[in-house]
Each structure stands twice: as structure tokens, then as C-alpha cells.
Design an enzyme around this catalytic site. Sequence first.
Site, PDB file in Angstrom:
ATOM      1  N   HIS A   1       7.582   4.097  -7.998  1.00  0.00           N
ATOM      2  CA  HIS A   1       6.192   3.821  -6.700  1.00  0.00           C
ATOM      3  C   HIS A   1       5.562   4.925  -7.125  1.00  0.00           C
ATOM      4  O   HIS A   1       5.239   5.988  -7.274  1.00  0.00           O
ATOM      5  CB  HIS A   1       6.429   4.825  -5.216  1.00  0.00           C
ATOM      6  CG  HIS A   1       5.956   4.647  -4.041  1.00  0.00           C
ATOM      7  ND1 HIS A   1       5.697   5.538  -3.366  1.00  0.00           N
ATOM      8  CD2 HIS A   1       4.784   3.650  -3.989  1.00  0.00           C
ATOM      9  CE1 HIS A   1       4.174   5.096  -2.994  1.00  0.00           C
ATOM     10  NE2 HIS A   1       3.534   4.430  -2.984  1.00  0.00           N
ATOM     11  N   GLU A   3       5.357   0.936  -9.994  1.00  0.00           N
ATOM     12  CA  GLU A   3       4.372   0.063  -8.810  1.00  0.00           C
ATOM     13  C   GLU A   3       2.966   0.086  -9.323  1.00  0.00           C
ATOM     14  O   GLU A   3       2.404   1.271  -9.412  1.00  0.00           O
ATOM     15  CB  GLU A   3       5.016   0.251  -7.859  1.00  0.00           C
ATOM     16  CG  GLU A   3       3.905   0.038  -6.123  1.00  0.00           C
ATOM     17  CD  GLU A   3       2.976   0.796  -5.462  1.00  0.00           C
ATOM     18  OE1 GLU A   3       2.305   0.629  -4.505  1.00  0.00           O
ATOM     19  OE2 GLU A   3       2.825   1.809  -6.081  1.00  0.00           O
ATOM     20  N   HIS A  49      -4.450   3.647  -6.149  1.00  0.00           N
ATOM     21  CA  HIS A  49      -4.146   3.646  -4.598  1.00  0.00           C
ATOM     22  C   HIS A  49      -5.126   3.554  -3.569  1.00  0.00           C
ATOM     23  O   HIS A  49      -5.033   2.950  -2.829  1.00  0.00           O
ATOM     24  CB  HIS A  49      -2.814   4.972  -4.309  1.00  0.00           C
ATOM     25  CG  HIS A  49      -2.653   4.165  -2.698  1.00  0.00           C
ATOM     26  ND1 HIS A  49      -3.017   4.658  -2.072  1.00  0.00           N
ATOM     27  CD2 HIS A  49      -1.157   3.239  -2.959  1.00  0.00           C
ATOM     28  CE1 HIS A  49      -2.292   4.846  -0.411  1.00  0.00           C
ATOM     29  NE2 HIS A  49      -0.843   3.392  -1.343  1.00  0.00           N
TER      30      HIS A  49
END
Length: 273
Positions: free
Chosen positions: A38, A65, A80
Site C-alpha cells: 500500500h 499500489e 494519494h
Amino acid sequence: MKIHLALLCTINLCSAYFLRGQTPHLPSAKHQFTVIAHRGNHVNAPENTLLAYDEAIRVGADYIEVDIRTTKDGQLVVMHDGTVDRTTQGHGKVSDLTLSEFSALQIRDERFPQLPALHPPTLEEVLRLAKGRIHLYLDDKDSEPTKVAALLKQYQMDTCAVVYTSVQKCKAWKQAMPGIPTMLSLPKLVKDRASLQQFLQTYPVDILDGAVGGYTPELVQAAGELGAWVWPDIQNPGENPAQWDISLKMGIRALQSDHPEALIQYLQSIKMR
């Protein structure tokens, strides 16, 4: 299962652009359990940086990710948040910055005071790093699928990626990359096989995401029988073998983790890697 009225206009559109077959062959399968890092291995490096992705490769993760956004001048970058405030010394929305302004930012992470200056990467930089080394779990935060598809093909990574998208962008992704495995989160209203089947008939994606706590052994089994993989999120500060064991006992064979190195070491210890 009831579907929110705001989504009704997308149902026919989405269904028209998906063709469901057998459970797809996904890029990665050299391990019996797929580990998704992640935002990269951000235990050892600041999140969503080339260093974090390189760390994920080093520890043996199957996927990184990658959160994709678009700058003011239409360039694909990785971040993000919708703003740069939390992770850099800068301020403002990614979409309000030019590529030059975005690339000039310096990553800020108080956990790593000794690291040299790091800059948030472009998607192209991530592709250069990842090519031939690791697969991509693309999280489409704000991007144009045709632009992403062109870059993936340019770097010969179009068969090495899956994409987490939204109901509203199903058509665009299937037009841009008909063969890419697509992913949506499992809605909280899906509790049994019947509601899962209805969801997959309406949104026939290849992979189901969402919190691992939203799944049961019965749902995991039903998903496989209905032709969908289950790749849930387990990332949390307290990840540990007890949590991972619950997922394993449910039949889950992929997790998105904040602790990919520890997860891989645990899987090795129980002969699942």
C-alpha cells in the site's frame, strides 16, 4: 440489494461495457498469496515515493499500489491526497499545480529526517522503476484512462497492471484498455451470495476490494464461483499474524498491506510463500 439512486444512471452504461467470463488470469501469480504494498513499503520510506516503491520491490511484494492524479497542465503524477499539504512542504491541490511546480516539491516525513531530498514522482518515473521488476495496482484518483493506457503501453506494462476505479469510469477504462483487470470495492450492503451475484451482474468487475472485515468465508467462496478475485485491504498500524490468519482462514489469497515485509516473512514461515 438496494442501489443508491445516484448510481442508477450508470448501471446500464457500465454493464454495456463489461463482458464477464471465467475468473481472469491476473498478472502476478508466481506466489500462492499476492502481497500488495500500500503506497509502496512506506514503513521504510515516505509513502508514494520512488524509494518506497523500490523498498517494496526489495522485500518481494507482488504489487505496488500507485495513486494516480493529474496536474493542472494534464500530466500524470503520483499522490494519494488531493492536496500536497500533508506529504510535502508545499500547499494546494495537485490539480492546481503544473508539472514543474509539482516536481519541485520536497517530500516531508518526520520519521525519516536523515533521508536526502525526495520529490513526488510522475507516473512515468514509477513505470521506469517498476518495469520488469514488479506489478502495478493502479488507484485511479484523478486520471484520464487513455493517457494512462498510452504510458503503460509505451513501457510495456499494460499486461502487468490492474486498476481500481469507480462505477462512473467503467466505460472509459474498458474503452482505453479492454484487457485490464478492473476492481471495485465491495459495498456494505453485500452480505450474502445473492446480493453479491446481483452486484457482480450490475458491475461485472474482475476483482473485489474493500475492507477485509466486510468479507466472510461464504462471500469469498461465492466470489470465486462467480468469477471474481478478492483482494481486500488490511492496512492498519496494528497489522499482525492474528489478523492475517483470519484472512487466510476465509480463503483470501491477496491482501493490500501497510506492512508488506512483515506479511511476506509471516507467509514464508507458514509455507504460503
